[in-house]
Every structure is written in structure tokens, then in C-alpha cells.
Design a protein around this motif. Structure first.
Motif, PDB file in Angstrom:
ATOM      1  N   ILE A   7       2.353   1.756  -3.489  1.00  0.00           N
ATOM      2  CA  ILE A   7       1.343   2.258  -4.433  1.00  0.00           C
ATOM      3  C   ILE A   7       1.048   3.734  -4.154  1.00  0.00           C
ATOM      4  N   ASP A   8       0.976   4.102  -2.886  1.00  0.00           N
ATOM      5  CA  ASP A   8       0.726   5.509  -2.522  1.00  0.00           C
ATOM      6  C   ASP A   8       1.778   6.430  -3.124  1.00  0.00           C
ATOM      7  N   LYS A  32      -5.404  -3.668  -8.696  1.00  0.00           N
ATOM      8  CA  LYS A  32      -6.240  -4.823  -8.361  1.00  0.00           C
ATOM      9  C   LYS A  32      -5.404  -6.048  -8.012  1.00  0.00           C
ATOM     10  N   ASN A  70       1.479   6.588  -7.006  1.00  0.00           N
ATOM     11  CA  ASN A  70       0.340   7.420  -7.417  1.00  0.00           C
ATOM     12  C   ASN A  70       0.620   8.908  -7.202  1.00  0.00           C
ATOM     13  N   SER A  71       1.432   9.224  -6.189  1.00  0.00           N
ATOM     14  CA  SER A  71       1.753  10.627  -5.895  1.00  0.00           C
ATOM     15  C   SER A  71       2.827  11.187  -6.817  1.00  0.00           C
ATOM     16  N   GLU A 112       0.828  -1.209   0.000  1.00  0.00           N
ATOM     17  CA  GLU A 112       0.000   0.000   0.000  1.00  0.00           C
ATOM     18  C   GLU A 112       0.862   1.259   0.000  1.00  0.00           C
ATOM     19  N   TYR A 159      -6.959  -1.606  -4.458  1.00  0.00           N
ATOM     20  CA  TYR A 159      -6.413  -0.547  -3.600  1.00  0.00           C
ATOM     21  C   TYR A 159      -5.925   0.591  -4.485  1.00  0.00           C
ATOM     22  N   LYS A 160      -6.646   1.702  -4.471  1.00  0.00           N
ATOM     23  CA  LYS A 160      -6.288   2.915  -5.216  1.00  0.00           C
ATOM     24  C   LYS A 160      -5.981   2.632  -6.688  1.00  0.00           C
ATOM     25  N   GLY A 161      -6.871   1.857  -7.289  1.00  0.00           N
ATOM     26  CA  GLY A 161      -6.755   1.581  -8.715  1.00  0.00           C
ATOM     27  C   GLY A 161      -5.933   0.363  -9.070  1.00  0.00           C
TER      28      GLY A 161
END
Length: 466
Positions: free
Chosen positions: A164-165, A195, A168-169, A161, A191-193
Motif C-alpha cells: 500500500i505504501d 480499509k 500510494n507513493s 502495508e 491503513y492509509k486510506g
């Protein structure tokens, strides 16, 4: 989809840097000695073009080595613009100082020092422009779907997670997470796009297709028994594999490893000031700095001592027990800023009646801290480091705040990273500890100088002093 191009980019950077160094140097020569922007220097003008160009034989490889030392060839995905710009300045500053020192050592007085300064400025500007141009080109390519790095995560965890955070940022990195494989989280979980696309065993089907640039192993702590099996599968496929541990809340961002006869050992925390050379360098800086500061501030300290003695009964110097290096206690000295009364276990509050009129002024300007230069001289404290607390607070905070006691692995300081960030007096102790841990893990001579510099400009006036 593009495979890892970092080696190509590194070679391109080296060639580009060499070209920029030569261009900046020649431009500096023409601006200083051939143009009419500056007054004519009869001494510098006596040397020929060939003599001025000869140092390039040593400057180009020397600067390229400095750029490598200052991490200017690390991937741009993991190095931001500010850090890169800072490293460019550091590398060029070292090169400039070495150049000047060599000229003095070989006693060439006719060589234009102004030209070297102009070269220093031009080189920094052109390097920055060149590297930002590359960033812009790479960013444009990624927006068009080129130079992307396709990644598969193995294991659903806090580490997955967090990864991925960050991706994405930072879309400019060009990372595309294709999905997650996990045995415990059901397929279809998003989770935030990103899968969950199947079980870990599906790696046997996915890897032979060879459509991935990277595998990131993000197993949870309970699944580490499968780590060796997964690494073996990834290694056989030839896909670049990295491991993102699920214990970043326990281990900091810069742990360091040791090789014990082939056995890798991960140290939980990297503390540069446990290194003997670093300890000696910092101690020399402390002694020299303390002596210079005592000489510089002696008139102020004498004046304050007279004022304290004349305006309130009691001693001029006040000492208090504090906890320092290796949790050992010592007496820390200050100018007395309060009436002589029984000491209480608490911070001074606003409009505290115990504070004298002179005390309010010297506390606000941090002049009451100047006697601690004696603590620095005798080795209880350093010029820069985490601020020491009283034993009462240490016992309280060690139970309430995780990692609080780590600050006692280094000498406490008169000023520190927390202080120049504004965390002084009655402010958030947790944020203060975060700053202290950052300082402990990232210590360098440059960081100490930066903190001292910031202290002069914004650290003396304490808005939280009452």
C-alpha cells in the motif's frame, strides 16, 4: 475498469519501435548524405539509396530483439523513466557496435559511419520521446478514471502495508486497492486510506462478481497454512493472482528459483558472481585492467616510493591482514603512509599523529591503494568489489550488523559501489553494507565499468581519509 492490456501495449510498442527505427534511419540518411549540414563525402555518396536502405531488413528485427533482451517491453508500471532510458541507450549501443563490426567484417568502406552515428543518436531520442509520450497518455487516462487496475488484498501483514505504501507513493501506476480481507484484524481497520472490509471467506462472495483486475495475497507468516486454499479459490474465478511474501526483510528483491525435477527451490540470495562464466569474465577484466593500470601508474608509484623512503624511516610497502573471499584472510598491500608503530584496532582519526606528511597526501588522493593492483593480479582482490576489513572488525560487525558476512561471497575490491557513493573510511558501516549487498545482487560487467568510471571522476579524492 479495464482488464490487463499489457499484451496489446506490447504489440503496439513493437509496431511503434519498428516505425521509429525506420524513421530514425531514413532521417539519418537525409541529414548526412542529402542535406548540406555536413561536408560532402565522395566515398559514401557513391552508394545508392537502395544499398543504404537494404540493412533495414536486418536492423529492424535485430533492434526489436535487442529491445526485448534489455527489458523494454516490461510494463511501464514497474519500469521508471530513468531505467527505461538507460535500457534504450544500452540496446542502441549494442546495435551500433554490431552494425559497425559487420561493416568492417564484410569490408564495405564506402558506407557512411557518420550516418550510423547520426542514426544512433536519432533513434535514442525518438525512442525516448515516443515512450514518454505513451507514459503521458496513460497517465492522462488514469487521471480520468480509465486504465485503472482494481486490486483486493488478502491478508493484513507487513507485506500488505509495504504494498500500500508503494502504491500510494506512485499514483501514476493507476493501482486502486479496494480493500483488505483478514481473519484476525477487525473489519473497519484502516491503513492509509485502505480499509479491512471483511474476512478471507468473503472471497467466495466477492470473486463471482468479477469486478476485480487482480488479487494480491499478502498473508502474514502465521497464516500460510491457508495459502493453497486461497490460491485455489482465486484460480477458479479466473482473476489474475499474485503472491507478495511476508518475508522481504529476509529475502532480497531478486531471489532466484531452481527447478529440481519439478520442485521449485527459492535461493535466498542471487549472487551472479557464483556463476562460472561470470567469474571467468570478471577475472579476465581484473587481470587486463591491473596490468594496464600498473603500466599507466608506474611513474607515479616510483615517485611515491622515493618520497616515502626519503622522508620517513621504514619500509615503502605496508601489508595488513584482511578478510576476503569465503572469509579467508590475505595480506593486502599499501604504500606506507604512517610512522612505523604498533598497530591499533581502529580507524585512523582526524589529525592522527601517526600519519606522515607524505602519507596525508597519498591517503587523500587514494594513491596509497595502488599496490593493491598486485593483490588483483594474484587473485586476492578484484578491481571492483566490497572493501575488505581487518579480522577484528569482521568479528565485531558480524554480530552487530545483519547480513554483514554476505559481502564475503565475492572477492573484495580496490573500489566499489559504497566508495563511489561516498561511504569510505569512518562513515556509516550499515550504509556501506547496503551498498555492498546491492552490488553483489546486481553485479554486471556494465556495473563494474560504471563504478570504475565514477572512481576516476569522484572516487580518488577521499574526504574521509586522515
Amino acid at each position: 475498469m479495464i482488464k490487463d492490456n499489457q499484451k496489446f501495449f506490447n504489440r503496439f510498442h513493437v509496431v511503434m519501435d519498428a516505425g521509429i527505427i525506420i524513421i530514425a534511419y531514413i532521417l539519418a540518411y537525409y541529414v548526412r548524405l542529402e542535406s548540406r549540414i555536413f561536408p560532402v563525402d565522395p566515398l559514401a555518396g557513391r552508394l545508392s539509396w537502395q544499398i543504404y536502405m537494404t540493412p533495414l531488413i536486418f536492423i529492424v528485427p535485430g533492434y526489436l530483439i535487442l529491445y526485448a533482451v534489455f527489458h523494454l517491453y516490461t510494463p511501464k508500471r514497474v519500469q521508471g523513466r530513468r531505467l527505461e532510458f538507460s535500457n534504450i541507450i544500452k540496446a542502441n549501443s549494442v546495435g551500433f557496435l554490431v552494425f559497425i563490426m559487420i561493416l568492417y567484417m564484410i569490408e564495405i568502406i564506402d558506407f557512411s559511419r557518420q550516418m550510423i552515428m547520426i542514426f544512433y543518436v536519432f533513434n535514442i531520442l525518438l525512442e525516448t520521446l515516443g515512450r514518454n509520450a505513451i507514459r503521458y497518455i496513460l497517465h492522462s487516462m488514469r487521471e480520468r478514471g480509465f486504465n485503472l487496475k482494481h486490486i483486493l488484498l488478502v491478508g493484513y501483514s507487513r507485506a500488505a502495508e509495504a504494498y500500500i505504501d508503494r502504491i500510494n507513493s506512485n499514483p501514476q501506476w493507476g493501482y486502486i486497492v479496494r480493500g483488505i480481507l483478514d481473519d484476525k484484524v477487525p473489519a473497519g481497520t484502516v491503513y492509509k486510506g485502505v480499509k479491512v472490509i471483511g474476512r478471507i471467506d468473503n472471497l467466495m462472495i466477492i470473486l463471482p462478481e468479477n469486478r476485480l483486475d487482480e488479487i494480491a495475497i499478502t498473508l502474514s507468516l502465521t497464516e500460510y497454512a491457508r495459502l493453497e486454499e486461497i490460491v485455489n479459490m482465486c484460480e477458479k474465478s479466473g482473476v489474475h493472482t499474485k503472491f507478495i511474501p511476508d518475508y522481504n526483510h529476509m529475502i532480497p528483491t531478486k531471489p532466484y528459483t531452481e527447478d529440481l525435477l519439478g520442485l521449485p527451490i527459492i535461493n535466498i540470495r542471487n549472487v551472479p558472481l557464483t556463476n562460472t562464466v561470470n567469474i571467468v569474465i570478471k577475472r579476465i577484466m581484473d587481470v587486463i585492467g591491473a596490468v594496464c593500470a600498473i603500466i599507466l601508474f608506474s611513474p607515479i608509484m616510483l615517485f611515491v616510493a622515493i618520497l616515502i623512503k626519503a622522508t620517513s624511516p621504514g619500509p615503502i610497502i605496508y601489508s595488513q591482514e584482511r578478510v576476503g573471499l569465503h572469509s579467508k584472510t590475505f595480506r593486502m598491500y599499501k604504500f606506507r603512509s604512517m610512522e612505523v608503530k604498533e598497530e591499533k584496532n581502529g580507524w585512523t582519526k582526524k589529525n592522527d599523529p601517526r600519519v606522515t606528511p607524505i602519507g596525508k597526501i597519498i591517503r587523500k588522493l587514494s594513491i596509497d591503494e595502488l599496490p593493491q593492483l598486485y593483490n588483483v593480479l594474484i587473485g586476492n582482490m578484484s578491481l571492483v568489489g566490497p572493501r575488505p576489513e581487518r579480522p577484528f572488525f569482521v568479528e565485531k560487525f558480524r554480530e552487530e550488523i545483519p547480513r554483514y558476512m554476505v559481502k564475503h561471497q565475492v572477492r573484495p575490491g580496490m573500489t566499489g559501489w559504497a566508495q563511489v557513493k561516498g561511504y569510505r573510511g569512518d562513515t556509516s558501516i550499515r550504509k556501506r553494507i547496503d551498498c555492498d549487498l546491492y552490488y553483489i545482487e546486481n553485479w554486471s560487467i556494465g556495473l563494474d565499468i560504471k563504478i570504475l568510471f565514477l572512481t576516476v571522476f569522484k572516487g580518488f579524492i577521499n574526504r574521509n581519509a586522515y
